[in-house]
Design a protein around this motif. Sequence first.
Motif, PDB file in Angstrom:
ATOM      1  N   HIS A  81       0.736  -0.987  -0.002  1.00 50.05           N
ATOM      2  CA  HIS A  81      -0.166   0.041  -0.170  1.00 50.05           C
ATOM      3  C   HIS A  81       0.777   1.158   0.000  1.00 50.05           C
ATOM      4  O   HIS A  81       2.032   1.276   0.381  1.00 50.05           O
ATOM      5  CB  HIS A  81      -1.008   0.057   1.251  1.00 50.05           C
ATOM      6  N   GLU A  82       0.386   2.267  -0.435  1.00 48.21           N
ATOM      7  CA  GLU A  82       1.084   3.575  -0.353  1.00 48.21           C
ATOM      8  C   GLU A  82       1.166   4.175   1.119  1.00 48.21           C
ATOM      9  O   GLU A  82       2.415   4.741   1.139  1.00 48.21           O
ATOM     10  CB  GLU A  82       0.067   4.719  -1.148  1.00 48.21           C
ATOM     11  N   ALA A  83       0.331   4.034   1.711  1.00 44.49           N
ATOM     12  CA  ALA A  83       0.297   4.360   3.198  1.00 44.49           C
ATOM     13  C   ALA A  83      -0.521   3.743   4.036  1.00 44.49           C
ATOM     14  O   ALA A  83      -1.088   2.651   3.894  1.00 44.49           O
ATOM     15  CB  ALA A  83      -0.201   6.072   3.292  1.00 44.49           C
ATOM     16  N   ALA A  84      -0.136   3.841   5.640  1.00 44.44           N
ATOM     17  CA  ALA A  84      -0.866   3.188   6.533  1.00 44.44           C
ATOM     18  C   ALA A  84      -1.132   3.962   7.718  1.00 44.44           C
ATOM     19  O   ALA A  84      -0.341   5.157   7.785  1.00 44.44           O
ATOM     20  CB  ALA A  84       0.164   2.031   6.964  1.00 44.44           C
ATOM     21  N   MET A  85      -2.087   3.670   8.503  1.00 42.20           N
ATOM     22  CA  MET A  85      -2.083   4.557  10.084  1.00 42.20           C
ATOM     23  C   MET A  85      -2.502   3.677  11.117  1.00 42.20           C
ATOM     24  O   MET A  85      -3.238   2.525  10.849  1.00 42.20           O
ATOM     25  CB  MET A  85      -3.208   5.638   9.610  1.00 42.20           C
ATOM     26  N   LEU A  86      -1.604   3.746  11.967  1.00 44.42           N
ATOM     27  CA  LEU A  86      -2.096   3.085  13.435  1.00 44.42           C
ATOM     28  C   LEU A  86      -3.117   3.761  14.333  1.00 44.42           C
ATOM     29  O   LEU A  86      -3.441   4.796  14.112  1.00 44.42           O
ATOM     30  CB  LEU A  86      -0.614   2.980  14.301  1.00 44.42           C
ATOM     31  N   CYS A  87      -3.953   2.549  14.626  1.00 46.87           N
ATOM     32  CA  CYS A  87      -4.892   2.763  15.758  1.00 46.87           C
ATOM     33  C   CYS A  87      -4.626   2.100  16.977  1.00 46.87           C
ATOM     34  O   CYS A  87      -3.819   1.150  16.824  1.00 46.87           O
ATOM     35  CB  CYS A  87      -6.244   2.392  14.944  1.00 46.87           C
ATOM     36  N   SER A  88      -5.671   2.382  18.094  1.00 43.03           N
ATOM     37  CA  SER A  88      -5.543   1.723  19.246  1.00 43.03           C
ATOM     38  C   SER A  88      -5.884   0.280  19.420  1.00 43.03           C
ATOM     39  O   SER A  88      -5.394  -0.548  20.126  1.00 43.03           O
ATOM     40  CB  SER A  88      -6.388   2.434  20.338  1.00 43.03           C
ATOM     41  N   SER A  89      -6.747  -0.071  18.284  1.00 41.55           N
ATOM     42  CA  SER A  89      -6.843  -1.550  17.990  1.00 41.55           C
ATOM     43  C   SER A  89      -7.553  -1.859  16.591  1.00 41.55           C
ATOM     44  O   SER A  89      -7.867  -0.891  15.801  1.00 41.55           O
ATOM     45  CB  SER A  89      -8.333  -1.868  19.016  1.00 41.55           C
ATOM     46  N   GLY A  90      -7.799  -3.061  16.383  1.00 40.13           N
ATOM     47  CA  GLY A  90      -8.228  -3.619  15.122  1.00 40.13           C
ATOM     48  C   GLY A  90      -9.778  -3.056  14.864  1.00 40.13           C
ATOM     49  O   GLY A  90     -10.029  -2.768  13.660  1.00 40.13           O
ATOM     50  N   PHE A  91     -10.446  -3.072  16.074  1.00 40.37           N
ATOM     51  CA  PHE A  91     -11.807  -2.933  15.845  1.00 40.37           C
ATOM     52  C   PHE A  91     -11.944  -1.317  15.710  1.00 40.37           C
ATOM     53  O   PHE A  91     -12.718  -0.964  14.908  1.00 40.37           O
ATOM     54  CB  PHE A  91     -12.723  -2.979  17.366  1.00 40.37           C
ATOM     55  N   ALA A  92     -11.206  -0.406  16.312  1.00 41.67           N
ATOM     56  CA  ALA A  92     -11.134   0.847  16.171  1.00 41.67           C
ATOM     57  C   ALA A  92     -10.888   1.304  14.634  1.00 41.67           C
ATOM     58  O   ALA A  92     -11.328   2.023  13.929  1.00 41.67           O
ATOM     59  CB  ALA A  92      -9.947   1.564  17.067  1.00 41.67           C
ATOM     60  N   ALA A  93      -9.832   0.371  14.098  1.00 39.98           N
ATOM     61  CA  ALA A  93      -9.216   0.577  12.670  1.00 39.98           C
ATOM     62  C   ALA A  93     -10.481   0.495  11.727  1.00 39.98           C
ATOM     63  O   ALA A  93     -10.590   1.024  10.835  1.00 39.98           O
ATOM     64  CB  ALA A  93      -8.140  -0.309  12.306  1.00 39.98           C
ATOM     65  N   GLY A  94     -11.279  -0.727  12.068  1.00 35.22           N
ATOM     66  CA  GLY A  94     -12.271  -1.183  10.979  1.00 35.22           C
ATOM     67  C   GLY A  94     -13.410  -0.083  11.190  1.00 35.22           C
ATOM     68  O   GLY A  94     -13.706   0.583  10.177  1.00 35.22           O
ATOM     69  N   GLN A  95     -13.787   0.470  12.407  1.00 35.27           N
ATOM     70  CA  GLN A  95     -14.889   1.356  12.578  1.00 35.27           C
ATOM     71  C   GLN A  95     -14.478   2.960  12.030  1.00 35.27           C
ATOM     72  O   GLN A  95     -15.144   3.595  11.580  1.00 35.27           O
ATOM     73  CB  GLN A  95     -15.356   1.659  14.069  1.00 35.27           C
ATOM     74  N   ILE A  96     -13.167   3.258  12.226  1.00 36.19           N
ATOM     75  CA  ILE A  96     -12.773   4.583  11.854  1.00 36.19           C
ATOM     76  C   ILE A  96     -12.853   4.465  10.307  1.00 36.19           C
ATOM     77  O   ILE A  96     -13.231   5.449   9.531  1.00 36.19           O
ATOM     78  CB  ILE A  96     -11.395   4.945  12.229  1.00 36.19           C
ATOM     79  N   ALA A  97     -12.248   3.334   9.437  1.00 34.27           N
ATOM     80  CA  ALA A  97     -12.501   3.173   8.011  1.00 34.27           C
ATOM     81  C   ALA A  97     -13.790   3.286   7.501  1.00 34.27           C
ATOM     82  O   ALA A  97     -13.973   4.073   6.460  1.00 34.27           O
ATOM     83  CB  ALA A  97     -11.629   2.050   7.582  1.00 34.27           C
ATOM     84  N   LEU A  98     -14.632   2.882   8.052  1.00 38.92           N
ATOM     85  CA  LEU A  98     -16.050   2.537   7.842  1.00 38.92           C
ATOM     86  C   LEU A  98     -16.708   3.525   7.822  1.00 38.92           C
ATOM     87  O   LEU A  98     -17.333   4.246   6.868  1.00 38.92           O
ATOM     88  CB  LEU A  98     -16.571   1.404   8.733  1.00 38.92           C
ATOM     89  N   GLN A  99     -16.531   4.586   9.058  1.00 39.85           N
ATOM     90  CA  GLN A  99     -17.241   5.598   9.143  1.00 39.85           C
ATOM     91  C   GLN A  99     -16.809   6.700   8.155  1.00 39.85           C
ATOM     92  O   GLN A  99     -17.381   7.533   7.824  1.00 39.85           O
ATOM     93  CB  GLN A  99     -17.093   6.190  10.463  1.00 39.85           C
TER      94      GLN A  99
END
Length: 335
Positions: A81-99
């Motif tokens: 991928h061109e880029a990535a961003m860390l989140c506090s958890s996988g659940f947070a990552a999924g929800q942040i991306a979805l929202q």
Amino acid sequence: MANLTYFATHIPGRTIQVEGQSYRWLGGTNYLGIGEHPLFKEKLKQGIKLFPQNWGSSRKNNVQFLVWQDLENLFAAQYGHEAAMLCSSGFAAGQIALQFLLRQQPEATYSLAPFSHPAISTYLHAPYDGSRVDWIKAVLEEKPVLLGSDGIRTPWAELFDFSWISQLSPKQYLLVDESHRIGVQDIRLTSPAQIIQTASLSKAYGIPAGIILASKAMIEEIKKEAQWIGSSPPNLAFCYACLHAQEAYQEQQAILEENMEYFQSRLTNNAIIWAKGHPSFCLDNLTIIRRLEEHGFQMNQFSYPRWNDPAIARASVHATLKKADLMELSQLLQS
């Protein structure tokens, strides 16, 4: 099948203590057993020395740490991928991306594959009620703008064919939860659609964090979202250990692959539900489950993802298991 609960005093590696007795541990999602590796332990100690407490602040705080940026760059490069961003958890990552996607496309339909994880769903967006084959057929016919899917079905182990995504268009977005494949299998996906992959790093990678992988432009936009800015950052000490113990991960991945090949090559006339090339498998045969326990093996057995779902017996072939464990296990699993 009943739900079972054990209270452990430490994270299990190859073995777990249950009511004073030692068992070979098949449960959990600690696929690589990274916490057992000396290099990871050494780097975690260094990380704790540098970052002796959690840093609980906004992601836009004027004090930042390069370890986050360096780890994001590493994951982006590793997974194409061109880029990535860390989140506090996988659940947070999924929800942040979805929202983010739902706000960007407020009028769009979000079509979610059957058996998808709650991390990429909302109470208004339930998984498709039907087979995955029927869902794919409907997606290709109806061409919804937003699509969601897990990278592999869990807790029941089932590999997914993603060849159909070559038929998507550049105007579509595909969100994939890769929590159970990242670090274990190749998660690279190729499609004309815009691909966003999210994952928990607490499974194979063994650190309390999540990751979003996408294009540079999309990551830059998601980092403007209040949900991400206002969320807690991942633990610095564990991020430091992950960043500086890549050799340990590579060694554990090689051991895991060898263990999987050794174990799966010996599966004949067995009663398990498994996915070739993935370390997890499931059982619904109580006789075999009891047989495993009698011979010194324990696995997970609980309801998931809803509290009132039927309990599932799920196991994984971890990198910490020895060849003798795997040979005995394969023999005990014969139906």
